[in-house]
Write an enzyme that holds these catalytic residues in place. Structure first.
Site, PDB file in Angstrom:
ATOM      1  NE  ARG A 158     -12.848  -0.468   6.649  1.00  0.00           N
ATOM      2  CZ  ARG A 158     -12.563  -1.726   6.287  1.00  0.00           C
ATOM      3  NH1 ARG A 158     -13.106  -2.747   6.936  1.00  0.00           N
ATOM      4  NH2 ARG A 158     -11.747  -1.949   5.276  1.00  0.00           N
ATOM      5  CG  ASP A 175     -11.028   1.296   4.017  1.00  0.00           C
ATOM      6  OD1 ASP A 175     -12.177   1.519   4.445  1.00  0.00           O
ATOM      7  OD2 ASP A 175     -10.364   0.290   4.341  1.00  0.00           O
ATOM      8  CD1 TRP A 227      -5.976   1.014   9.249  1.00  0.00           C
ATOM      9  CD2 TRP A 227      -5.110   2.845   8.311  1.00  0.00           C
ATOM     10  NE1 TRP A 227      -4.775   0.660   8.676  1.00  0.00           N
ATOM     11  CE2 TRP A 227      -4.227   1.755   8.092  1.00  0.00           C
ATOM     12  CE3 TRP A 227      -4.780   4.105   7.812  1.00  0.00           C
ATOM     13  CZ2 TRP A 227      -3.021   1.899   7.396  1.00  0.00           C
ATOM     14  CZ3 TRP A 227      -3.587   4.237   7.106  1.00  0.00           C
ATOM     15  CH2 TRP A 227      -2.734   3.151   6.898  1.00  0.00           C
ATOM     16  CB  THR A 256      -0.920   0.007   1.233  1.00  0.00           C
ATOM     17  OG1 THR A 256      -1.700  -1.187   1.240  1.00  0.00           O
ATOM     18  CG2 THR A 256      -1.837   1.209   1.224  1.00  0.00           C
ATOM     19  CD  GLN A 267      -8.788  -2.447  -0.492  1.00  0.00           C
ATOM     20  OE1 GLN A 267      -9.065  -3.388  -1.233  1.00  0.00           O
ATOM     21  NE2 GLN A 267      -8.426  -2.626   0.771  1.00  0.00           N
ATOM     22  CG  ASP A 268      -6.300   1.475   0.539  1.00  0.00           C
ATOM     23  OD1 ASP A 268      -7.416   1.611   1.084  1.00  0.00           O
ATOM     24  OD2 ASP A 268      -5.426   0.716   0.966  1.00  0.00           O
ATOM     25  CD  GLN A 319      -4.711  -3.453   0.516  1.00  0.00           C
ATOM     26  OE1 GLN A 319      -4.483  -4.310  -0.336  1.00  0.00           O
ATOM     27  NE2 GLN A 319      -4.906  -3.748   1.793  1.00  0.00           N
TER      28      GLN A 319
END
Length: 341
Positions: free
Chosen positions: A256, A199, A258, A124, A175-176, A153
């Site tokens: 949410r 996210d 992390w 990531t 994602q990300d 990610q």
């Protein structure tokens, strides 16, 4: 015999005196030559043009960034002509006060396709298309894209520098998508479009999104802040719009944590029907409910279910909401007002 020796000695003395009389005195050494004055430093280049077709100063954005003055105290504007730039771009910490100014938001695309777990063993933290480490960075009219697809990610934009500003930009990924990475970083996103699946807004920085569209491409989570317990603010979203990519996207959470002290606040935002009534998720850890700060004020739209939100989230009063100003949020250090340009 004695007379001869006396005559010889006298002759030698007279000869030496004659030779000495003929020898000129030693001249003094000339003074050392003066050193030439140093050449004046070349004037700082404060504007460059990048064009993939070769019509600018450079063909790649990285070349232009590398050519900017180290630790510049004035803005260096890199104008980027329309084109697709396949680059894994890095703006290192010593390239301060760089502005990337695109010809158009849709026309200037910086793209790459690294992702966590690929054959090159990216994570990531290394999958970014663009990494900004320098302070006082600005981007306008730019698309940042990670083209890897829904493979896990895959970061389009990773920002670590302080006082980073993005106006009228697009961040495209899954994602990300957008990694706002470190605690001492303050970032401002105005009139941007950001899309993703899970996210797609995440990290530790103190961040304001103003007038942005956040588009969910899958049922998942919009934000995953990792705010530390030392930070007064995490993510603040002002007058933003949350949308869905299609009718099958119908269960999306605002966020949410992390990390346990995540802070995320939505103020005057329009929430689409895809936002679930619960609003927030504890990331499978009820203890997070005691430490997070999740709040809304004056949410509108079909996803604004104030009375159905989880009990550990907050609805701000008008007085509390008024405290969320750019001046207050970005007051760390010497203070910073990104609205002044």
């Amino acid at each position: 015999m004695l007379l001869s020796r006396l005559l010889l000695t006298a002759s030698l003395i007279l000869g030496a005196a004659h030779v000495h009389a003929q020898t000129p005195p030693t001249a003094p050494a000339p003074p050392p030559a003066a050193k030439p004055a140093p050449a004046p430093a070349p004037p700082q280049v404060t504007r460059m043009t990048v064009a993939a077709d070769g019509s600018g100063d450079y063909r790649t954005i990285q070349e232009a960034v590398n050519a900017s003055r180290d630790l510049s105290q004035v803005t260096v504007t890199i104008f980027i002509k329309n084109g697709t730039y396949r680059e894994k771009l890095v703006v290192p910490s010593h390239k301060t006060h760089v502005t990337l100014l695109g010809e158009s938001k849709e026309g200037v695309v910086i793209t790459f396709g690294d992702y966590s777990g690929d054959v090159a063993k990216h994570t990531t933290y290394t999958s970014h298309t663009v990494l900004v480490q320098a302070n006082d960075f600005t981007a306008e009219n730019i698309t940042f894209e990670n083209s890897a697809g829904p493979v896990g990610q895959a970061v389009a934009l990773h920002v670590e520098g302080d006082r980073a500003t993005f106006r009228n930009c697009r961040m495209l990924g899954n994602q990300d998508t957008l990694f706002m990475a470190v605690e001492n970083s303050r970032q401002y996103y105005q009139n941007c479009y950001i899309e993703g699946t899970t996210d797609f807004l995440f990290g530790t920085a103190t961040v304001v999104f103003e007038g942005c569209e956040l588009r969910s491409k899958r049922n998942s989570y919009v934000t995953a802040a990792s705010t530390t317990e030392h930070q007064q603010y995490g993510y603040v979203l002002l007058n933003c719009k949350l949308t869905a990519a299609g009718p099958d996207v119908n269960k999306v959470y605002l966020g949410r944590p992390w990390r346990p002290n995540a802070k995320t606040v939505f103020i005057n935002c329009e929430l689409g029907a895809h936002i679930t009534p619960a609003g927030w998720d504890n990331w499978r850890n009820p203890d997070n409910e005691k430490t997070v700060y999740y709040a809304e004020y004056n949410s509108t739209g079909p996803g604004a279910h104030a009375k159905e939100r989880v009990k550990w989230a907050r609805q701000l009063t008008a007085k509390e909401a008024r405290q969320y100003t750019l001046k207050a949020i970005f007051a760390g250090g010497a203070g910073w007002d990104p609205a002044r340009k």
